[in-house]
Design an enzyme around this catalytic site. Structure first.
Site, PDB file in Angstrom:
ATOM      1  CG  ASP A   1      -2.029   1.003   1.133  1.00 33.31           C
ATOM      2  OD1 ASP A   1      -2.220   1.556   0.038  1.00 33.31           O
ATOM      3  OD2 ASP A   1      -2.701   1.240   2.152  1.00 33.31           O
TER       4      ASP A   1
ATOM      5  CG  ASP B   1      -1.343  -0.701   7.834  1.00 33.87           C
ATOM      6  OD1 ASP B   1      -2.080  -0.635   6.828  1.00 33.87           O
ATOM      7  OD2 ASP B   1      -0.842   0.305   8.370  1.00 33.87           O
TER       8      ASP B   1
ATOM      9  CG  ASN C   1      31.838 -40.312  -0.627  1.00 35.44           C
ATOM     10  OD1 ASN C   1      32.888 -39.889  -1.096  1.00 35.44           O
ATOM     11  ND2 ASN C   1      31.325 -39.854   0.513  1.00 35.44           N
TER      12      ASN C   1
END
Length: 884
Positions: free
Chosen positions: A358, A626, A694
């Site tokens: 806003d 808000d 690995n």
């Protein structure tokens, strides 16, 4: 004690019956039943009832007991796999493996538990910073009643509550007075549209009117009851609390309402990579077991080796690294005045590439000043200010910043005290469709006077006359055009304009409603200034530099919005209005929304629609708001951002709350979100690529070496040390270039990284095999300990070194250096790896000291590994345009 399903059903039935009973009782009977009065409870009685009924909280929201949190740490699939392998070691009488696996599980669980326990405590403290209150009437010690704000937790049955637009309903409440009350019940019923609520009919009429009507059966369809967890959209009301906490309808259904939180893309990514690694392990371990069994002939030793390989492939530190990163991120953000309500929102915060916000309070100072009060010709007029003052003073709904500005301005003029001649009769509360509100006053000279204040277009649309220097004249086309022209001029100067209108009515008993807002007389205009923040220009520039596109979505008009955007340096080519959006399909709006960054005259549903279509285009969208009109958008956004001063429903809907309403604070939070995400991705890519490499190494060794290339205990110790070296990753720093752009989870990126980077380590594992076999003649069973020691050191050092190679796209140690904790811990582990075969403990597990001539070869191997990795890294970045 945990309730059974039957207990829950009985409780739900009991609560439903209680609500229905409260709904159908006479007001005075209900007050007597609750032992309260329309003036509320005394403070002493409220304290007594708080002890009796407990705090007004939902039980499931409490942090689990520490022992339950500890047990929860064992639910991780990697930990369960290790426990199973540990049990196997126990039953096969392999104490070294059992001790090592137990150590790994213990370290992982303790660290995970401590991080989650600390995170929960931190979250509680952070939430305590964000207070949600309710307005109650309480009788003080002087036997006078007063309206006061109290925390939701201390509300008790019998409290008298006052509700206004933007409030969360704090408990199950029976209404005793209401005015145009509309409540959003989607959190409880799933119903998207607001529901109108009314208090009961006047006394005596209720029984008569309902004498032959059936008793309500659905406790969620009571028109005079508001339920905990819902929110007031518009209007006002007064009610008495019937039940609180777990005794409310929401409380009894909380477990089914809340359910499992929706998984973010990051959560899904972590879950997917977890099961990729598990599937990979379940495929490769049996292959290695079979290869070793057939080539070596010792199936038991092959089985133990396979178990150790499975342990080595288990990234048990993944939950530790994730939780430690999120907890650290939340703590750092809290220091920057950013409260994280949901930890997983941190990732979306960092991934955000569009921020919808806003205008008021974000780009502007949130301190509105009333500049002018004008008649229809644009001249200062005291009468306009007086009417506006009476309207703002008497309204009981949500008093916004404009009302505050009017009241503050009136205090400096002779208008103050004008209310002494009038008595409030009624009001028609504000809502976001009408964008206006009215109060009705009684004056002995003129009867009833309705005074309306609101947005210019909406007020003008209900006016049929104007006040021209005391003369009431019909509105003509010329007057309307002149009014609009004057308002446009004020808007162009950055002033926000409200219109004031009035209408006289004869005295009457009938209540006033929307039907009375017509045929009004336009009195004049109020002009307000909300100055841009000095930091707004810098903030927008900073967000843009960090890859976040700011889009302003406001209910204000285009002219004011345009002026503010120019003042703060927000570039735009056009402004899209809410009326334009109404005519667009979602596909059209999505295309327009991507190109446009300013929207004006937009209603709440249109705001949410803009957010939704932007998400549909693949953007990670944040919404900052808000107000009541922002609640839908806050929930719709990937990350909802609100402020501590926001209305209750906005704070409840948000994921993140700013204790300081500033875009600069927001920028710090975004950067921290990216740091958190980056450090988690480091670990995931390190682990995935290391495990993949690995496997090739172990597979080659198993196929061509006539003895075990490494004992199970060696693999376990190596893996434990490697895990410890990575514990410092949450405290590492990220390259500034990485933090400049939004980051999003990409499972394809992790898989690709694993395939291309993983096998690099295998090349140097194989060269180490050749070194030990041909140079140091460790090519028979008699010399297997020497071979195993050589590979143990090289394997651990190369695995640890990869932390520095992968953590940055730059040249490690030269262009980018890890943080001190990472340097110290990885250095310590590498020192341990070199010295371990020389110790008595190393000897006890089958390793032996290596000749000094081995170490120049080791240095050459590690340097070559770093150089090749950097070359592949450079090629990879050029080809795929990414690294982490």
């Amino acid at each position: 004690m945990k309730r059974t399903i039957k207990d829950n059903e009985m409780l739900n039935k009991e609560i439903a019956e209680r609500l229905i009973q409260s709904s159908t009782m006479m007001e005075e009977d209900l007050m007597e039943d609750l032992n309260t009065s329309p003036d509320g409870l005394t403070e002493a009685e409220a304290r007594k009832r708080l002890d009796q009924y407990g705090k007004n909280v939902i039980a499931h929201e409490k942090t689990p007991a520490w022992y339950l949190q500890l047990l929860g740490c064992f639910k991780n699939p990697f930990i369960l796999i290790l426990i199973a392998l540990g049990m196997f070691a126990y039953f096969t009488d392999d104490p070294e493996a059992l001790i090592t696996i137990s150590t790994m599980v213990t370290i992982s669980v303790i660290i995970t538990f401590s991080q989650e326990f600390r995170s929960a405590k931190t979250a509680e403290k952070l939430k305590a910073l964000v207070k949600t209150t309710a307005t109650v009437t309480r009788i003080n010690d002087d036997s006078n009643y007063e309206k006061k704000e109290v925390d939701l937790e201390v509300i008790v049955p019998g409290d008298v509550i006052h509700l206004a637009a933007g409030d969360m309903v704090p408990a199950d409440i029976r209404l005793i007075a209401s005015k145009d009350l509309h409540v959003g019940e989607s959190a409880l019923t799933g119903e998207a549209m607001p529901v109108e609520k009314m208090d009961t009919l006047p006394r005596g009429v209720f029984k008569l009117a309902h004498k032959h009507q059936p008793k309500p059966t659905n406790a969620l369809e009571l028109g005079n009851v508001c339920y905990m967890g819902t929110n007031v959209i518009s209007g006002s009301a007064k009610g008495v609390v019937v039940s609180t906490g777990t005794k409310t309808y929401f409380g009894s259904m909380a477990s089914t309402l809340i359910g499992t939180p929706t998984l973010t893309s990051f959560d899904k990514g972590i879950k997917s990579i977890t099961f990729v690694l598990i599937r990979f392990m379940f495929i490769m371990v049996p292959i290695i077991l079979l290869v070793n069994g057939f080539t070596k002939g010792d199936w038991w030793e092959a089985l133990l080796f396979g178990v150790s390989v499975a342990v080595g492939l288990t990234p048990e530190m993944l939950p530790v690294i994730v939780s430690a990163n999120l907890a650290k991120g939340a703590a750092v953000m809290a220091r920057n005045k950013v409260v994280v309500k949901r930890l997983n929102a941190i990732q979306n915060f960092g991934a955000m590439n569009i921020l919808c916000t806003d205008k008021t309070g974000t780009l502007t100072q949130d301190k509105i000043i009333m500049e002018k009060h004008l008649d229809i010709h644009g001249h200062e007029d005291k009468k306009v200010l007086e009417y506006a003052y009476l309207n703002s003073l008497h309204q009981t709904g949500l008093k916004n910043l404009l009302d505050v500005a009017i009241l503050e301005h009136a205090e400096l003029t002779e208008v103050l005290g004008a209310e002494r001649n009038d008595k409030k009769v009624d009001e028609i509360p504000f809502d976001f469709n009408r964008r206006r509100m009215s109060v009705v006053l009684e004056n002995s000279d003129i009867g009833h006077l309705l005074v309306c204040k609101g947005a210019m277009e909406e007020v003008l649309s209900i006016c049929s006359h104007v006040d021209d220097n005391g003369q009431i004249e019909p509105i003509t086309k010329e007057i309307s055009e002149k009014a609009i022209m004057l308002v446009n001029e004020l808007n162009a100067d950055g002033l926000r304009v409200l219109a004031v209108a009035a209408k006289q009515f004869p005295v009457r008993e009938e209540t006033y409603g929307l039907k009375d807002e017509k045929g009004l007389t336009l009195i004049g205009y109020l002009a307000f200034l909300d100055p841009p923040k000095e930091s707004a220009v810098e903030a927008i520039r900073a967000l843009k530099e960090n890859g976040v596109d700011v889009k302003v979505i406001t209910g204000d008009n285009a002219a004011v919005t345009q002026k503010v955007c120019k003042d703060v340096g927000l570039p735009f080519t056009s402004i899209v209005l809410g009326s334009d959006i109404e005519r667009m399909t979602d596909e059209q709006l999505a295309d327009i929304a991507e190109k446009t960054n300013v929207f004006a005259k937009v209603n709440p549903l249109q705001k949410a629609r803009i957010v939704r279509v932007l998400k549909g285009k693949g953007h990670t969208v944040g919404f900052m708001g808000d107000g009541i009109n922002d609640a839908i958008s806050l929930k719709e956004a990937d990350v909802g951002i609100s402020v501590d001063t926001a209305v209750d429903i906005s704070k409840e809907s948000a994921d993140i709350i700013l204790l300081e309403k500033s875009l600069m604070v927001l920028e710090k939070g975004i950067i921290e979100g990216r740091k958190t995400f980056g450090n988690i991705i480091k670990y995931i890519k390190m682990t995935a690529s290391s495990n993949f490499g690995n496997m090739f190494s172990v597979l080659v060794a198993s196929a061509f070496i006539p003895f075990m290339p490494m004992l199970p205990i060696h693999l376990l110790i190596q893996n434990l040390m490697y895990d410890i070296s990575q514990l410092s990753i949450p405290w590492d720093q990220m390259d500034k270039e990485y933090l400049k752009t939004p980051k999003k989870w990409n499972a394809k990126s992790v898989s690709r990284f694993m395939v291309f980077i993983g096998p690099i380590s295998s090349i140097f594992d194989i060269t180490t095999y050749c070194l030990m076999w041909y140079v140091f003649s460790a090519n028979s069973v008699e010399h297997e300990s020497l071979f195993q020691s050589g590979w143990f050191i090289e394997g651990l050092l190369s695995q640890t070194l990869i932390v520095h190679m992968i953590r940055t796209r730059k040249i490690p140690f030269i262009q980018s250096r890890a943080s001190l904790p990472v340097m110290l811990l990885t250095g310590a582990i590498m020192a341990f790896g070199i010295t371990f075969p020389f110790t008595s403990f190393g000897s006890s597990v089958g390793l032996q000291p290596l000749p000094m001539s081995y170490f120049p070869w080791l240095v050459a191997t590690l340097l070559s590994y770093c150089v090749l990795t950097q070359i592949i890294k450079t090629w990879y970045i050029r080809k795929f345009k990414e690294w982490l």
